[in-house]
Write a protein that holds these residues in place. Structure first.
Motif, PDB file in Angstrom:
ATOM      1  N   GLU A   1       0.806  -1.220   0.000  1.00  0.00           N
ATOM      2  CA  GLU A   1       0.000   0.000   0.000  1.00  0.00           C
ATOM      3  C   GLU A   1       0.839   1.270   0.000  1.00  0.00           C
ATOM      4  OE1 GLU A   1      -2.482  -0.360   3.415  1.00  0.00           O
ATOM      5  OE2 GLU A   1      -3.847  -1.830   2.497  1.00  0.00           O
ATOM      6  N   HIS A   2       2.077   1.190   0.488  1.00  0.00           N
ATOM      7  CA  HIS A   2       2.887   2.398   0.655  1.00  0.00           C
ATOM      8  C   HIS A   2       4.129   2.450  -0.229  1.00  0.00           C
ATOM      9  CE1 HIS A   2       0.524   2.221   4.415  1.00  0.00           C
ATOM     10  NE2 HIS A   2       0.589   3.522   4.389  1.00  0.00           N
ATOM     11  N   LYS A   3       4.404   1.402  -0.991  1.00  0.00           N
ATOM     12  CA  LYS A   3       5.673   1.364  -1.724  1.00  0.00           C
ATOM     13  C   LYS A   3       5.766   2.411  -2.835  1.00  0.00           C
ATOM     14  CE  LYS A   3       4.403  -2.238  -5.074  1.00  0.00           C
ATOM     15  NZ  LYS A   3       4.801  -3.551  -5.633  1.00  0.00           N
ATOM     16  N   GLU A   4       4.613   2.863  -3.338  1.00  0.00           N
ATOM     17  CA  GLU A   4       4.642   3.875  -4.393  1.00  0.00           C
ATOM     18  C   GLU A   4       4.921   5.265  -3.833  1.00  0.00           C
ATOM     19  OE1 GLU A   4       4.547   3.073  -7.484  1.00  0.00           O
ATOM     20  OE2 GLU A   4       4.044   0.964  -7.166  1.00  0.00           O
ATOM     21  N   GLN A   5       4.497   5.518  -2.591  1.00  0.00           N
ATOM     22  CA  GLN A   5       4.632   6.865  -2.016  1.00  0.00           C
ATOM     23  C   GLN A   5       5.926   7.063  -1.236  1.00  0.00           C
ATOM     24  OE1 GLN A   5       1.866   4.906  -1.152  1.00  0.00           O
ATOM     25  NE2 GLN A   5       0.453   5.704  -2.705  1.00  0.00           N
ATOM     26  N   TYR A   6       6.565   5.951  -0.816  1.00  0.00           N
ATOM     27  CA  TYR A   6       7.727   6.072   0.079  1.00  0.00           C
ATOM     28  C   TYR A   6       8.922   5.308  -0.477  1.00  0.00           C
ATOM     29  CZ  TYR A   6       4.335   7.738   3.516  1.00  0.00           C
ATOM     30  OH  TYR A   6       3.360   8.453   4.149  1.00  0.00           O
TER      31      TYR A   6
ATOM     32  N   GLN B   1       9.887  -8.351  -2.014  1.00  0.00           N
ATOM     33  CA  GLN B   1      10.137  -8.097  -3.438  1.00  0.00           C
ATOM     34  C   GLN B   1      10.034  -6.597  -3.768  1.00  0.00           C
ATOM     35  OE1 GLN B   1      10.947 -10.544  -5.796  1.00  0.00           O
ATOM     36  NE2 GLN B   1      11.039 -11.949  -4.049  1.00  0.00           N
ATOM     37  N   PRO B   2      10.821  -5.739  -3.108  1.00  0.00           N
ATOM     38  CA  PRO B   2      10.708  -4.294  -3.343  1.00  0.00           C
ATOM     39  C   PRO B   2      11.474  -3.859  -4.598  1.00  0.00           C
ATOM     40  CG  PRO B   2      12.422  -4.714  -1.745  1.00  0.00           C
ATOM     41  CD  PRO B   2      11.856  -6.057  -2.113  1.00  0.00           C
ATOM     42  N   GLU B   3      11.252  -2.601  -4.989  1.00  0.00           N
ATOM     43  CA  GLU B   3      12.042  -2.002  -6.062  1.00  0.00           C
ATOM     44  C   GLU B   3      13.466  -1.764  -5.564  1.00  0.00           C
ATOM     45  OE1 GLU B   3      10.947  -1.558  -9.093  1.00  0.00           O
ATOM     46  OE2 GLU B   3       8.896  -2.178  -8.643  1.00  0.00           O
ATOM     47  N   GLU B   4      14.380  -1.573  -6.503  1.00  0.00           N
ATOM     48  CA  GLU B   4      15.790  -1.453  -6.140  1.00  0.00           C
ATOM     49  C   GLU B   4      16.112  -0.179  -5.368  1.00  0.00           C
ATOM     50  OE1 GLU B   4      18.251  -1.933  -9.544  1.00  0.00           O
ATOM     51  OE2 GLU B   4      17.761  -4.063  -9.811  1.00  0.00           O
ATOM     52  N   ASP B   5      15.239   0.841  -5.466  1.00  0.00           N
ATOM     53  CA  ASP B   5      15.539   2.098  -4.766  1.00  0.00           C
ATOM     54  C   ASP B   5      14.925   2.153  -3.366  1.00  0.00           C
ATOM     55  OD1 ASP B   5      12.942   2.198  -5.628  1.00  0.00           O
ATOM     56  OD2 ASP B   5      12.977   4.336  -6.140  1.00  0.00           O
ATOM     57  N   SER B   6      14.178   1.125  -2.972  1.00  0.00           N
ATOM     58  CA  SER B   6      13.603   1.093  -1.622  1.00  0.00           C
ATOM     59  C   SER B   6      14.683   0.767  -0.592  1.00  0.00           C
ATOM     60  CB  SER B   6      12.484   0.054  -1.539  1.00  0.00           C
ATOM     61  OG  SER B   6      11.417   0.383  -2.402  1.00  0.00           O
ATOM     62  N   VAL B   7      14.650   1.477   0.544  1.00  0.00           N
ATOM     63  CA  VAL B   7      15.644   1.282   1.596  1.00  0.00           C
ATOM     64  C   VAL B   7      14.910   0.971   2.907  1.00  0.00           C
ATOM     65  CG1 VAL B   7      17.552   2.302   2.886  1.00  0.00           C
ATOM     66  CG2 VAL B   7      17.241   2.868   0.466  1.00  0.00           C
TER      67      VAL B   7
END
Length: 537
Positions: free
Chosen positions: A64-69, A88-94
């Motif tokens: 629910e929050h991966k697009e905004q944060y 399974q996050p995107e590569e820029d997620s920390v």
């Protein structure tokens, strides 16, 4: 990877960003959340707080929050699994993970781009080398290809030479296969590393201290977080004593800082004190008699589930010389002359009844001149609010209420939590007494087993992790006190549950962050326990 400079590598990174804050529902996590919220408010950091009760909640919240944060802070969740494989996050997620659950997954340790572990490290972590964990399969394939190619090239050689070369190639291949099997066996043993459990609340308080932004409220929250780990038996007693000493230095520093302030004696002032107090739950908000009956330490020492135990309790009260009328009424209503030296009287009599550990190091807080709480009082109250089953409320609502009771502006809610905690402790004591008296605790070889039937009173309460943990610790101590055979003091963790479920195809749900709590289909209970006995024998 482990963060070495929490201010530079964590706080300075997120201070100008929008942050998603995922918090597990336990008291230490709530306290860490309060400290971090105070820091975020101080620096006007935008954040969203999301309570996550288990892995399914965490996955849903992330989706629910991966697009905004881009930045996610996980408190008391996420360290003991391969988080990138799970979410399974995107590569820029920390992900910044501050978690007390052990063991820590090694894959999280070696990921230095997306996983940042905010975990206090021991001098010797025992972190395995990279080559012990990760292996390039292409090397093995190339080696096998070279051997087969050399064998075909050698077909023009005389038959004797070719036979010798084939034997050499076969030996090299066997040696590689043996080395790989040894590597896989070694890897399976060290995929999870165990670090001594710490406290997320203390980590966050020390961050505030490093930045010179720590307050008395933050210090009190970290005291509650440390006490929570001790109350629920998540840390050894000696570690608790050591860390209490660290907190004591901070308490002395804050008290000394405010000595000369004009408002140090105002009606709403806050004062934290270190003291040796009694191991009697909520005794200052209950009657002394009820507290003794419902405290694990005294109940097990007297064996209050038996007639002889009840007689011992009466002898103990008589030895103290306290009138029964005084002992059975609320602590606040007892005569001042009795309360003044009550601790010394109880300690003196406790020593005669082999209760030499009746005193424990702890902290108390005074809000003005009226309200006084021990750290353990707040732990029990917050846990009762967090896992309240009296009303059909959403877990999120209970989370917010438990979070609010930690603030000194919400003392009414804290008192409500104390009332709920009394009911919870009574339910635990009655369940333990029932299990001991009816021999419901059975030995299954390497572990003890207790089955609470569906119609058991308060069984709904024990579907909650913190209440279940208190019940199990209480049951274990009571069983040890009531049997001559002391060899059953054995506690195992969730990896055995996972292996037993896999080997028997049992239908289980491993959704809790604490891997020692699982849900199991009743139909699969028999084969699951059989597998568990085999694994632990």
């Amino acid at each position: 990877m482990f963060v070495t400079d929490i201010r530079k590598e964590f706080y300075d990174v997120v201070v100008n960003q929008r942050v998603a804050l995922f918090v597990s529902p336990d008291i230490d996590a709530l306290c860490a959340c309060k400290v971090l919220q105070a820091l975020f408010h101080c620096d006007q950091v935008q954040y969203t707080l999301v309570p996550v009760a288990g892995w399914q909640d965490l996955g849903t919240a992330f989706m629910e929050h991966k697009e905004q944060y881009q930045y996610f802070v996980l408190i008391n969740c996420g360290a003991n699994v391969d988080l990138l494989e799970t979410l399974q996050p995107e590569e820029d997620s920390v992900f910044f993970i501050c978690d007390t659950h052990r063991p820590v997954d090694v894959v999280n340790v070696y990921n230095d781009t997306q996983i940042k572990l905010l975990i206090k490290q021991d001098d010797d972590l025992g972190v395995p080398s990279y080559d012990d964990i990760f292996r390039d399969d292409e090397e093995d394939e190339e080696g096998d290809g070279d051997d087969s190619g050399n064998e075909s090239d050698g077909s023009a050689e005389p038959s004797g030479k070719r036979r010798r070369y084939d034997e050499d190639a076969l030996e090299r291949r066997i040696e590689r296969q043996r080395a790989r099997r040894e590597w896989e066996a070694r890897r399976s043993l060290i995929m999870n590393i165990t670090i001594t459990p710490s406290y997320t609340s203390l980590v966050m308080f020390e961050l505030a201290w490093v930045m010179s932004k720590d307050t008395k409220d933050m210090l009190w929250w970290s005291v509650i977080g440390v006490t929570d780990q001790w109350v629920h038996d998540k840390i050894p007693h000696m570690k608790y004593v050591t860390d209490i000493a660290t907190l004591q230095r901070h308490v002395s520093r804050h008290n000394h800082r405010n000595e000369d302030e004009e408002n140090s004696l105002s009606i709403d002032c806050m004062r934290i004190t270190f003291e040796y107090d009694l191991r009697l739950v909520l005794y200052q908000h209950w009657s002394l008699y009820e507290s003794i009956c419902n405290s694990c330490y005294t109940s097990c020492s007297f064996k209050l589930w038996s007639i002889n135990g009840q007689k011992k309790l009466q002898e103990f009260l008589a030895d103290m010389g306290l009138p029964l009328k005084q002992v059975r009424q609320k602590f606040n209503s007892m005569d001042m002359s009795i309360k003044e030296n009550l601790r010394e009287v109880i300690e003196e009599s406790a020593n005669k009844f082999s209760m030499k550990d009746i005193r424990v190091q702890t902290f108390a807080v005074n809000f003005g001149f009226k309200n006084r709480f021990l750290a353990s009082d707040v732990v029990h109250a917050a846990a009762a609010l967090l896992e309240n089953v009296e009303k059909d409320e959403m877990p999120t609502d209970n989370f917010i209420k438990a979070l609010d009771c930690l603030s000194r502006s919400n003392l009414e809610r804290l008192h409500l939590g104390i009332d709920l905690a009394k009911k919870k402790l009574k339910a635990i004591q009655q369940t333990v007494a029932s299990c001991i008296c009816t021999n419901l605790i059975l030995s299954q070889g390497p572990f003890l087993y207790c089955h609470l039937l569906e119609g058991t009173p308060d069984v709904k309460l024990f579907s909650k992790p913190l209440a279940l943990t208190l019940l199990c610790k209480y049951l274990l101590k009571a069983f040890i006190c009531s049997t001559r055979n002391k060899r059953f003091c054995f506690i195992f963790f969730g990896r055995a549950f996972e292996k037993a479920a896999e080997s028997t195809s049992s239908r289980t749900l491993h959704d809790h962050f604490d891997t020692s709590v699982i849900e199991l289909k009743m139909e699969d209970r028999g084969k699951f326990l059989d597998a568990l006995i085999t694994l632990l024998s």
